[in-house]
Design a protein around this motif. Structure first.
Motif, PDB file in Angstrom:
ATOM      1  N   ASP A  83      -5.073 -10.368   4.749  1.00  0.00           N
ATOM      2  CA  ASP A  83      -5.628  -9.460   3.602  1.00  0.00           C
ATOM      3  C   ASP A  83      -5.565  -8.373   3.620  1.00  0.00           C
ATOM      4  O   ASP A  83      -6.302  -7.550   4.654  1.00  0.00           O
ATOM      5  N   GLU A  84      -4.459  -7.546   2.979  1.00  0.00           N
ATOM      6  CA  GLU A  84      -4.101  -6.202   3.140  1.00  0.00           C
ATOM      7  C   GLU A  84      -4.209  -5.753   4.620  1.00  0.00           C
ATOM      8  O   GLU A  84      -4.858  -4.704   4.950  1.00  0.00           O
ATOM      9  N   SER A 117      -8.766 -11.427  -2.682  1.00  0.00           N
ATOM     10  CA  SER A 117      -9.156 -11.806  -1.492  1.00  0.00           C
ATOM     11  C   SER A 117     -10.312 -13.113  -1.557  1.00  0.00           C
ATOM     12  O   SER A 117     -10.158 -13.939  -0.504  1.00  0.00           O
TER      13      SER A 117
HETATM   14 MG   LIG Z   1      -9.630  -7.610  -1.419  1.00  0.00          MG
END
Ligand SMILES: [Mg+2]
Ligand SMILES: Nc1ncnc2c1ncn2[C@@H]1O[C@H](COP(=O)(O)OP(=O)(O)OP(=O)(O)O)[C@@H](O)[C@H]1O
Lengths: 312, 334, 277
Positions: free
Chosen positions: B158-159, B43
């Motif tokens: 991000d995910e 991240s």
């Molecule tokens: Mg992360």
């Protein structure tokens, strides 16, 4: 990045304002506390304006320390604040536990209970000391007179009257008097701030873990031990917060004292300062510095205790 | 266009170096996936590219232009957050149109683009709802819509799917892949999920403790893991990895063999062991074998069903050409 | 549900009775004040008219003649409204910066701000009077507004800070990606999202300003004197004016008490800096 500086800039006004607010008047107080400075003096007119040539060193502090009012004021400050804290916390916990469970009219009771908190202190004091506590015309006076009349009536009864005539007349209490005025102040402030404690404890109770309670019931815990070992620890943090916030407000209690007794035998530090400030600014300032020191003790203690948990 | 180059980029939080200096190039139109264990800095790296996090050192170029000091919105990138980060007080229409409004685009034009994006994401019927009234999948689409309308040179994810349930996740995965096929825009995608990484990526970047362990196509990583870490990280179930005399027989310090590259027999084979648990998935069977003397447990994967039970004696034979060999430093031996 | 099953006689009868008793007891002084306000001054002190009396509105109708009520009330409104506005104007950006761009010193700054609240007002009383008089601001609205703003600033910043911190950071960052500048962030995202928090902060600050009695009494004489000063000035009617005094008191606190009823919840969260929810 310019993105960096802007946030600093945004908090600058607040920080600067508070800094000025802290430093300039406090600096002046410090300065005045070391000089001879009075508002009116026919004998020494040179003392009526602040000037370094009137330097008195720690003279004002000595004067204040020696004045009999000072110790009384500190005692009184602590007595009033501690009594209020004690009463509001105890009453607050009890009432909160009482009204936390649903019952008919719970919402209305909440509204009734919280109302005193929003009454302005000046009205609070005027209301209590006149309409309620006045020894003759207030409810207290009327109630005491009523009881005495009733007893009088009983005394007229044959035979039994003999028994009642052994009873003394009730005396109404004058709450403007020296010894009792502090009690009146404690009473009215407790009335005003208990609702605050109740409200906070209730909110906190609502977040109490119900499953934990049910588990405790299954484990055979009595109502008392549930309260003692589950509820009370859960209230630890709110109690600390209630104590801190009230300490902030009550250390500078003023209107109530002024209105109840004009500080008659019941001065706290703020009141004493106000009294000195009618003429002897040097002494008022020295007292002010003492008040700051006292407040700092309390503040350090309280912020230690509560401050950290606030940050999480 | 969207060629992103990281040049000696590093990041410290206070005194902790989360990402040591690192180089990475993502070509225009590529679908790059960052994978790695939790806390390895995926991240952080993505947020540095986005401009949400300052660099401690190094430079980032987008299309040959250094953007290190350029604020996030001026980098021409769009980001989709794990929490979706929709503006709860705005309708879907307002949410998707927000970046355009910030660009001071004409309202008609904004409407047109929002409608187009909503059309492609099946959101037309929900345009006047607030995010609170949408399902998780719909929220995700809105977040993607908000990214699409800006016509960015690259998308950062991000995910994005980790808050969705399994079925939706598969659907959205396909949709994002399709979106990439259609638009051919650069995408950088952070995930925990093996399957997402393997199926979506052109290029997988494996990170560990802020260090790039390997960069390559999914099959590269699968067939030629550069080191023990990547070998163990890519592939599911995990590759069986062990050292010792068996490894030395193959001239290596450590060897690895994937569960699906091990043949099973009840009568004879290279390694003998005892069945611990057999997991029957229907299409496949995973058998966890103990007491081989190689390592605690070896997992094998067999297509179809096989009836074995706890305690059965079992023989395993690795497919010789599928054995991965590593030296003492954990690096692959060619 | 085990707990419900255990419900005893206390739960069914004792609790409601006790709770109502406590509620009425606490409300009684206010009730009494309102009741007295409808009595004539003469009736107000007569035991025989304690409960039974002929209600009159005269006390309210004569508030202007008796106490010049509206002048004080206007001053209260002017100072409380302006001080609230100014406090928010300063505290919203500050709290925003501290919540979303915290630096290493942010915590200390916040703690320090709270500690200024503990500075006893009395300690700086005379310097304030001195300064106010020497720049000609004594007994002016400007002075009262400034002082009220300053004493409420720490609480406002704290309250807002706790409300703002509840906004997910992702949303602010999404805004950054979408191209909002700092001003846009406040206007487009922060204020709409934290609207409830800002409103309750405003309400609470307003209540505190309205009720403030130390500075408003000490720093005013006539021109900027607020209701606190009015009431304080009539502290001892010697039993002569209970009726009219009750009326003016009721008029002074009524609006605030009603306002308070509507913001109990926010009050808790705000006054405990979000530590109790
Ligand atoms: Mg992360
Ligand atoms: N603002 C911060 N301050 C200090 N340390 C941070 C901060 N943000 C992240 N870290 C640390 O940096 C490291 C990398 O964090 P990062 O969020 O990039 O991990 P990640 O790979 O995305 O993990 P996950 O898969 O769990 O999301 C972690 O050890 C984390 O604790």
């Amino acid at each position: 990045m310019s993105d960096r500086k802007l946030p600093r800039l945004l908090q600058a006004p607040a920080v600067l304002l508070l800094l000025v607010w802290m430093l300039i008047p406090l600096g002046m107080t410090l300065y005045f506390s070391f000089i001879r400075y009075v508002l009116n003096s026919l004998r020494r007119p040179e003392w009526t304006s602040p000037s370094l040539s009137n330097w008195r060193g720690f003279g004002n502090y000595e004067f204040v320390l020696k004045s009999k009012d000072f110790l009384l004021a500190i005692q009184n400050s602590l007595f009033i604040v501690c009594s209020i804290l004690f009463l509001t916390v105890i009453l607050g916990v009890l009432i909160a536990v009482l009204i936390n469970k649903a019952f008919p009219g719970q919402g209305v009771v909440r509204v009734l209970l919280i109302s005193p908190f929003f009454v302005m202190p000046a009205v609070n004091a005027v209301l209590w000391i006149n309409m309620i506590l006045d020894p003759v015309l207030g409810l207290q006076g009327i109630a005491v007179a009523g009881i005495n009349e009733f007893l009088d009536g009983l005394r007229q009864i044959p035979v039994l009257g003999g028994f009642f005539s052994l009873w003394p007349e009730f005396e109404p209490v004058s709450f403007r008097a020296t010894q009792t005025s502090a009690i009146a102040v404690i009473m009215m402030v407790t009335w005003q701030w208990t609702p605050f404690a109740v409200l906070i404890f209730m909110t906190s109770l609502q977040s109490e873990d119900q499953q934990q309670k049910e588990a405790a019931v299954l484990d055979g815990a009595s109502t008392w031990s549930q309260f003692r070992f589950l509820t009370l620890p859960h209230l630890g943090r709110p109690i600390a917060i209630v104590v801190m916030i009230q300490a902030i407000f009550h250390l500078s209690l003023y209107a109530e004292i002024e209105i109840v007794s004009r500080g008659n035998g019941n001065k706290n530090l703020p009141y004493l300062i106000g009294e000195f400030a009618n003429n002897n600014i040097g002494a008022a300032s020295a007292t002010g510095i003492f008040a700051v020191i006292l407040a700092n003790f309390v503040a350090i203690f309280l912020l230690r205790m509560v401050g950290k948990t606030l940050m999480e | 266009m969207g060629r992103i180059v990281l040049d000696q980029v590093s990041k410290k939080f206070g005194d902790v170096e989360v990402i040591p200096p690192l180089d990475l190039t993502i070509e225009d139109g590529e679908f790059a996936v960052f994978v790695g264990p939790s806390g390895c800095g995926k991240s952080t790296l993505l947020r540095m590219i986005a401009g949400l996090e300052d660099l401690t050192s190094g430079n980032i170029e987008i299309d040959s232009e250094v953007v290190t000091e350029v604020p996030p919105s001026k980098r021409g990138l769009a980001m989709v957050f794990q929490s979706y980060a929709l503006y709860p007080h705005m309708t879907v229409r307002k949410n998707i149109g927000f970046p355009l409004r910030m660009e001071k685009m004409a309202p008609d034009e904004i409407d047109k683009r929002v409608e187009a994006a909503a059309q492609s994401l099946n959101l037309i019927d929900y345009l006047d709802r607030k995010p609170g009234q949408l399902s998780g999948g719909q929220r995700q689409r809105v977040a993607i819509g908000r990214a699409i309308v800006r016509d960015p040179s690259a998308f950062l994810f991000d995910e994005p799917l980790s808050n969705l349930d399994a079925a939706l996740r598969v659907g959205m995965r396909l949709e994002i892949s399709e979106m990439h096929e259609r638009m051919q825009t650069t995408m950088i995608y952070v995930t925990h999920d093996q399957v997402e990484a393997m199926t979506m990526a052109n290029k997988i970047v494996v990170l560990q403790a802020g260090v790039i362990e390997q960069v390559g196509s999914p099959l590269d990583l699968y067939h030629k893991p550069q080191n023990v870490f990547v070998a163990g990280f890519i592939g599911s179930p995990k590759m069986n990895i062990f050292s010792g005399s068996e490894a030395e027989k193959h001239g290596a310090h450590t060897i690895g063999i994937r569960p699906e590259h091990t043949d099973v027999s009840m009568t004879d084979g290279t390694w003998e062991g005892r069945v611990g648990v057999a997991e029957h998935l229907g299409s496949d069977t995973f058998i966890h074998v103990h007491d081989t003397g190689l390592t605690d447990m070896i997992t094998v994967r067999i297509t179809g069903d096989i009836s074995v039970k706890h305690g059965d004696k079992i023989y395993l034979t690795p497919q010789a050409d599928q054995i991965h060999k590593f030296d003492a430093k954990g690096q692959r031996i060619a | 549900m085990a707990i419900v099953a255990q419900s005893s006689k206390f739960s069914t009868y004792g609790r409601p009775v006790l709770a109502w008793g406590v509620g009425l007891l606490f409300f009684f002084p206010i009730f009494w004040m309102v009741l007295t306000s409808f009595k004539t001054d003469a009736d107000a002190v007569k035991p025989e008219h304690l409960i039974f009396f002929t209600p009159t509105f005269d006390n309210y109708l004569n508030m202007t003649d008796n106490y010049d009520y509206w002048r004080f009330a206007t001053n209260s409104v002017i100072s409380a409204v302006s001080a609230t506005a100014f406090t928010l104007f300063v505290s919203v950006p500050a709290a925003y910066a501290m919540a979303f761009n915290p630096s290493r010193s942010t915590k200390d700054v916040l703690m320090w701000m709270l500690s200024t609240k503990m500075l006893p007002a009395a300690a700086v009383l005379y310097p304030m009077i001195f300064l106010a008089k020497s720049i000609g601001l004594y007994d002016t609205h400007i002075l009262i507004i400034t002082v009220l703003s300053l004493i409420n600033l720490p609480i406002a910043i704290w309250m807002l800070f706790t409300y703002f911190k509840e906004i997910p950071k992702d949303i602010i960052e999404a805004g950054k990606m979408d191209g909002v500048n700092t001003w846009g962030e406040i206007k487009e995202i922060l204020v709409p999202l934290a609207w409830g928090g800002i409103a309750s902060t405003a309400l609470l600050v307003f209540i505190f300003c309205w009720n403030e009695a130390y500075w408003t009494v000490r720093l005013t004489t006539i021109d900027a004197a607020t209701l606190s000063k009015l009431i304080e000035g009539n502290r001892a009617p010697e039993g002569l004016f209970f009726g009219r005094l009750s009326a003016v008191s009721t008029a002074a606190v009524g609006p605030i008490v009603v306002l308070g009823w509507f913001c109990q919840k926010q009050l808790v969260q705000g006054l405990t800096f979000g530590a109790v929810k």
